[in-house]
Design a protein around this motif. Structure first.
Motif, PDB file in Angstrom:
ATOM      1  N   GLU A 264       0.633  -1.160   0.022  1.00 53.35           N
ATOM      2  CA  GLU A 264       0.010  -0.015   0.006  1.00 53.35           C
ATOM      3  C   GLU A 264       0.776   1.285  -0.047  1.00 53.35           C
ATOM      4  O   GLU A 264       0.523   2.284  -0.804  1.00 53.35           O
ATOM      5  CB  GLU A 264      -1.009   0.058   1.217  1.00 53.35           C
TER       6      GLU A 264
ATOM      7  N   ARG B 173       2.090   1.821  -3.392  1.00 57.97           N
ATOM      8  CA  ARG B 173       1.293   2.387  -4.539  1.00 57.97           C
ATOM      9  C   ARG B 173       0.590   3.778  -4.248  1.00 57.97           C
ATOM     10  O   ARG B 173       0.470   4.583  -4.977  1.00 57.97           O
ATOM     11  CB  ARG B 173      -0.308   1.487  -4.334  1.00 57.97           C
ATOM     12  N   ARG B 174       0.374   3.970  -2.823  1.00 61.21           N
ATOM     13  CA  ARG B 174       0.062   5.464  -2.733  1.00 61.21           C
ATOM     14  C   ARG B 174       1.291   6.517  -3.211  1.00 61.21           C
ATOM     15  O   ARG B 174       0.997   7.421  -3.533  1.00 61.21           O
ATOM     16  CB  ARG B 174       0.018   5.623  -1.246  1.00 61.21           C
ATOM     17  N   THR B 175       2.424   6.091  -2.995  1.00 61.49           N
ATOM     18  CA  THR B 175       3.538   7.059  -3.429  1.00 61.49           C
ATOM     19  C   THR B 175       3.486   7.327  -4.863  1.00 61.49           C
ATOM     20  O   THR B 175       3.704   8.297  -5.359  1.00 61.49           O
ATOM     21  CB  THR B 175       4.946   6.376  -3.057  1.00 61.49           C
ATOM     22  N   ALA B 176       3.278   6.027  -5.736  1.00 61.78           N
ATOM     23  CA  ALA B 176       3.239   6.038  -7.270  1.00 61.78           C
ATOM     24  C   ALA B 176       2.112   6.710  -7.601  1.00 61.78           C
ATOM     25  O   ALA B 176       2.012   7.615  -8.615  1.00 61.78           O
ATOM     26  CB  ALA B 176       3.159   4.556  -7.541  1.00 61.78           C
ATOM     27  N   ALA B 177       0.926   6.977  -6.851  1.00 57.67           N
ATOM     28  CA  ALA B 177      -0.199   7.704  -7.294  1.00 57.67           C
ATOM     29  C   ALA B 177       0.117   9.237  -6.974  1.00 57.67           C
ATOM     30  O   ALA B 177      -0.218   9.996  -8.004  1.00 57.67           O
ATOM     31  CB  ALA B 177      -1.655   7.265  -6.445  1.00 57.67           C
ATOM     32  N   TRP B 178       0.615   9.406  -5.883  1.00 61.99           N
ATOM     33  CA  TRP B 178       1.210  10.751  -5.773  1.00 61.99           C
ATOM     34  C   TRP B 178       2.231  11.349  -6.836  1.00 61.99           C
ATOM     35  O   TRP B 178       2.031  12.515  -7.271  1.00 61.99           O
ATOM     36  CB  TRP B 178       1.718  11.199  -4.429  1.00 61.99           C
ATOM     37  N   CYS B 179       3.035  10.624  -7.191  1.00 62.45           N
ATOM     38  CA  CYS B 179       3.993  10.850  -8.344  1.00 62.45           C
ATOM     39  C   CYS B 179       3.423  11.102  -9.598  1.00 62.45           C
ATOM     40  O   CYS B 179       3.592  12.120 -10.192  1.00 62.45           O
ATOM     41  CB  CYS B 179       4.891   9.653  -8.405  1.00 62.45           C
ATOM     42  N   VAL B 180       2.277  10.166 -10.098  1.00 60.67           N
ATOM     43  CA  VAL B 180       1.407  10.409 -11.056  1.00 60.67           C
ATOM     44  C   VAL B 180       0.826  11.863 -11.082  1.00 60.67           C
ATOM     45  O   VAL B 180       1.004  12.491 -12.021  1.00 60.67           O
ATOM     46  CB  VAL B 180       0.555   9.427 -11.181  1.00 60.67           C
ATOM     47  N   VAL B 181       0.156  12.073 -10.154  1.00 59.09           N
ATOM     48  CA  VAL B 181      -0.397  13.334  -9.752  1.00 59.09           C
ATOM     49  C   VAL B 181       0.564  14.674 -10.033  1.00 59.09           C
ATOM     50  O   VAL B 181       0.216  15.592 -10.643  1.00 59.09           O
ATOM     51  CB  VAL B 181      -1.037  13.603  -8.483  1.00 59.09           C
TER      52      VAL B 181
END
Length: 357
Positions: free
Chosen positions: A7, A10-18
């Protein structure tokens, strides 16, 4: 089904995409502004002028003056004030310009005599410059033509910005109505709140900066007159103009004042002039800035420096001028988004004036 990534990853990756998406949108926006700078620059300057002049417009409207007439009178007032200020600054620089240039040459010659090596004096540089000018006369002529073109562009930009100030003052209500009509769903009130918060930040920056620039210029001019430094009025005018570029403008204008004092009045008077400049800067940083701008433009000095650097890299001196108010507007929009979507509580009214029901 078990996921391959934990988790936190995945959260870090989501923030990177944003972050990448936001950076891409910002980069495209800056690129578009650069491509259409002829149209964007008058709009931005008009927004700064509108933020500075809106209190006068509101007073005229409150006095039952027609909106179009009030906007027209405000534009006439700004032409008179800006024209008078430009005349005073130019007249002061013309009167004291030769003294300042001579003083700077003397100071530079003294510095090069003390620190410079043989063949690097100002006289040698001047001779080399004349030789280069003789060799590249056509380039110099084209430079003059380019300078005339730049002056014409600046005049056209100023006229267009003045016309836009008139429409921005008169039709601000229509703009808000159009914003509500084009906003998707029920986001009209949120967009209006964001626009108002950004405009208040720019308005506070312009009013505060103008007042601080005036106080700085008066204090430094009085100090230089007491020290009998030549060209004190012109140097004070430079301080006033430079104050609109935070930190860097004050540093350059203060350095020029100290160099002029060093060349004409000696080392001791130069130290006194340096003391006057530093005292005014301390007064600005410790008293004026917290009192005048801290309530409207709440940004750390490091953010201001980074914004100025980024603005200079994008648009030179104009970028340095626009960087801080645009950053203040962006911070205002972010604060409003936090209130609406982040669960942050809106600022409570003062105790002395309870909220209306």
């Amino acid at each position: 089904m078990r996921t391959l990534l934990p988790e936190p990853v995945r959260r870090t990756a989501a923030w990177c995409v944003v972050f990448l998406l936001v950076a891409g949108v910002v980069a495209v926006g800056i690129w578009l502004c650069i491509v259409f700078k002829t149209a964007v620059t008058p709009v931005l300057l008009a927004l700064l002028g509108t933020a500075l002049l809106r209190p006068l417009y509101r007073r005229l409207v409150a006095a039952k003056v027609n909106a179009s007439l009030a906007a027209g009178l405000t534009c006439v007032a700004v032409v008179a004030v800006v024209g008078g200020a430009v005349y005073i600054v130019v007249a002061a620089l013309v009167d004291s310009g030769p003294q300042i240039i001579t003083s700077l040459r003397t100071a530079g010659r003294s510095i090069t005599d003390y620190f410079g090596a043989a063949g690097t004096s100002l006289d040698d540089l001047a001779a080399n410059a004349k030789e280069l000018l003789g060799k590249f006369g056509s380039t110099a002529a084209s430079g003059v033509i380019t300078g005339i073109s730049v002056v014409g562009t600046m005049i056209a930009t100023a006229v267009l910005a003045l016309l836009l100030i008139f429409f921005f003052l008169r039709d601000s209500g229509r703009a808000l109505a159009a914003l509500h009509s084009f906003a998707p769903g029920g986001s009209g009130h949120t967009l209006e709140a964001m626009a108002r918060r950004a405009f208040r930040a720019v308005e506070g920056f312009m009013r505060g900066t103008t007042l601080i620039a005036f106080i700085d210029a008066v204090c430094i001019t009085v100090g230089l007159l007491v020290l009998d430094v030549p060209g004190a009025i012109g140097l004070g005018a430079l301080v006033f103009v430079g104050a609109y570029i935070p930190y860097l403008g004050a540093f350059i204008s203060g350095a020029v004042a100290v160099l002029v004092a060093l060349a004409d009045r000696g080392f001791v008077i130069a130290l006194w002039a340096l003391g006057v400049v530093l005292a005014v800067q301390v007064l600005e940083g410790q008293v004026l800035q917290p009192m005048i701008q801290s309530r409207t433009v709440q940004m750390h000095p490091a953010i201001v420096l980074l914004a100025i650097t980024a603005g200079a890299s994008v648009a030179g001196i104009l970028g340095m001028l626009l960087a801080v108010p645009l950053t203040a507007a962006a911070f205002g929009v972010i604060s409003e988004l936090r209130i609406h979507y982040g669960g942050a509580a809106p600022p409570s009214p003062p105790a002395s004036s309870p909220a209306r029901s």
